[in-house]
Design a protein around this motif. Structure first.
Motif, short mmCIF file in Angstrom:
data_model
loop_
_atom_site.label_atom_id
_atom_site.label_comp_id
_atom_site.label_asym_id
_atom_site.label_seq_id
_atom_site.Cartn_x
_atom_site.Cartn_y
_atom_site.Cartn_z
N LYS A 114 -7.23 4.67 7.37
CA LYS A 114 -6.44 5.84 7.95
C LYS A 114 -7.02 6.89 8.48
CE LYS A 114 -3.28 5.78 4.87
NZ LYS A 114 -3.73 7.31 4.64
N THR A 115 -7.62 7.56 7.41
CA THR A 115 -8.19 9.00 7.96
C THR A 115 -9.20 8.76 8.87
OG1 THR A 115 -7.52 9.66 5.69
CG2 THR A 115 -8.96 10.94 6.94
N THR A 116 -10.06 7.86 8.92
CA THR A 116 -11.21 7.79 9.88
C THR A 116 -10.26 7.29 11.00
OG1 THR A 116 -12.43 6.69 8.10
CG2 THR A 116 -13.17 6.46 10.17
P1 GDP Z 1 -7.99 5.68 4.09
O1 GDP Z 1 -8.12 5.53 2.81
O2 GDP Z 1 -7.21 4.57 4.86
O3 GDP Z 1 -7.71 6.90 4.72
O4 GDP Z 1 -9.41 5.02 4.61
P2 GDP Z 1 -10.69 5.88 5.15
O5 GDP Z 1 -10.42 6.26 6.54
O6 GDP Z 1 -11.25 6.89 4.11
O7 GDP Z 1 -11.80 4.53 5.08
C1 GDP Z 1 -12.18 3.90 4.12
C2 GDP Z 1 -13.57 3.41 4.56
O8 GDP Z 1 -13.82 2.54 5.59
C3 GDP Z 1 -14.64 4.61 5.04
O9 GDP Z 1 -15.81 4.41 4.48
C4 GDP Z 1 -14.53 4.49 6.60
O10 GDP Z 1 -15.91 4.94 6.93
C5 GDP Z 1 -14.55 2.90 6.64
N1 GDP Z 1 -14.03 2.67 7.99
C6 GDP Z 1 -13.26 2.80 8.67
N2 GDP Z 1 -12.77 2.39 9.81
C7 GDP Z 1 -13.88 1.42 9.86
C8 GDP Z 1 -14.24 0.44 10.90
O11 GDP Z 1 -13.81 0.28 11.99
N3 GDP Z 1 -15.61 0.12 10.35
C9 GDP Z 1 -16.09 0.01 9.49
N4 GDP Z 1 -17.34 -0.71 9.37
N5 GDP Z 1 -15.72 0.80 8.54
C10 GDP Z 1 -14.65 1.63 8.66
#
Ligand code: GDP
Length: 297
Positions: A114-116
């Protein structure tokens, strides 16, 4: 690689037809059986598979495909078109507000991306529309979540509104929107809390944020690697929040295909973007026809 097993099995199923000058009903039945198994093994929702197979079979039987020229080629084309249809036919653009700011609320389970994705989307809007987005840090349960958003935003040079972890997220969003109004930001991207699984408290909080912010877009981020769980997650979030679109992440991984092929049919909500890597530029508009071609290999 994504869809590897599915692609191979679909190709094999249809390759058998290609050697034949004429395709019999029993050839078709055998091919459809293999396609059905390939889809189930790729973790596609059972009802979606059933509908898909019926649709392909009806079209192949109905339009004199078996009697016509190049029946095998025609069946490949039908499969391609039906895959496209299952995923929604056309790309669906981001909802936009008639007056600024367009408000985008990001929701999803922890770790889905989500954050990414919030950062990737902000960068995309900046690059493609010269937009001036503001991000709001609404995940107050994990201090690391705010730090992460601040870091992501710094990397793409986008401002973040945050009030730390001691303020109610609805209040943070209220103040963040006031800030955006003052600064004339054209987009606001709200990052919200995720959990390891759906729980009522999280859903209530998200519903409260939705009620306050009236987002133009509620983007649900789901991890393609989780297959049917991604579909169940999407149903859960959609049932409570009536999301407007889905972002399918981690399609650069070796996902089997179940999520991509099931989410639209099961939830009725379009996949709008796909995440294809960890870099900020790895976000693409979802095109059902291109995805179908990719699946067919
Ligand atoms: P949140 O907890 O939903 O906010 O998730 P994050 O944004 O922290 O992402 C969790 C992990 O997934 C991180 O290590 C990101 O780099 C990874 N990530 C997110 N989107 C992608 C993607 O499209 N491809 C890959 N390979 N990794 C991703």
């Amino acid at each position: 690689m994504a869809f590897e097993g599915l692609t191979e099995r679909l190709q094999n199923a249809m390759r058998k037809l290609r050697g034949k000058g004429k395709v019999s009903e029993s050839d078709l039945r055998e091919t459809m059986r293999e396609i059905r198994l390939a889809l189930l093994e790729a973790d596609v929702n059972f009802t979606v598979v059933k509908d898909f197979v019926k649709q392909v079979r009806d079209r192949a039987m109905g339009a004199d495909v078996l009697e016509g020229l190049n029946p095998a080629q025609q069946i490949v084309k039908i499969v391609d078109e039906e895959l496209t249809k299952t995923m929604g036919d056309e790309a669906v653009p981001l909802n936009k507000s008639a007056k600024i700011p367009t408000i985008i609320m990001m929701v999803g389970l922890q770790g889905a991306g989500k954050t990414t994705t919030a950062g990737k989307l902000a960068l995309k809007l900046k690059n493609e529309e010269n937009a001036r987005p503001l991000m709001i840090a609404g995940d107050v349960y994990r201090p690391a979540a705010i730090d992460q958003l601040v870091q992501v935003a710094a990397g793409i040079d986008v401002p973040v509104f945050q009030l730390g972890t001691d303020v109610d997220p609805v209040e943070i969003v209220r103040q963040g929107l006031a800030q955006a109004e003052k600064d004339h930001n054209d987009y606001v991207i709200i990052d919200t809390a995720g959990r390891l699984q759906i729980d009522e408290q999280l859903m209530d909080e998200l519903a409260n944020i939705k009620e306050l912010a009236h987002p133009d877009e509620i983007l649900l981020t789901v991890d393609a690697m989780t297959g049917q769980n991604a579909v169940a997650t999407a149903e859960g979030f959609n049932g409570k929040l009536d999301v407007t679109g889905v972002v399918l992440t981690k399609l650069d991984g070796d996902t089997r295909g179940g999520a991509a092929l099931s989410i639209r049919s099961v939830t009725g909500k379009p996949i709008k973007f796909i995440g294809q890597g960890e870099k900020m530029t790895d976000l693409d508009v979802f095109h059902p026809d291109r995805m179908a071609s990719r699946i067919l290999g």
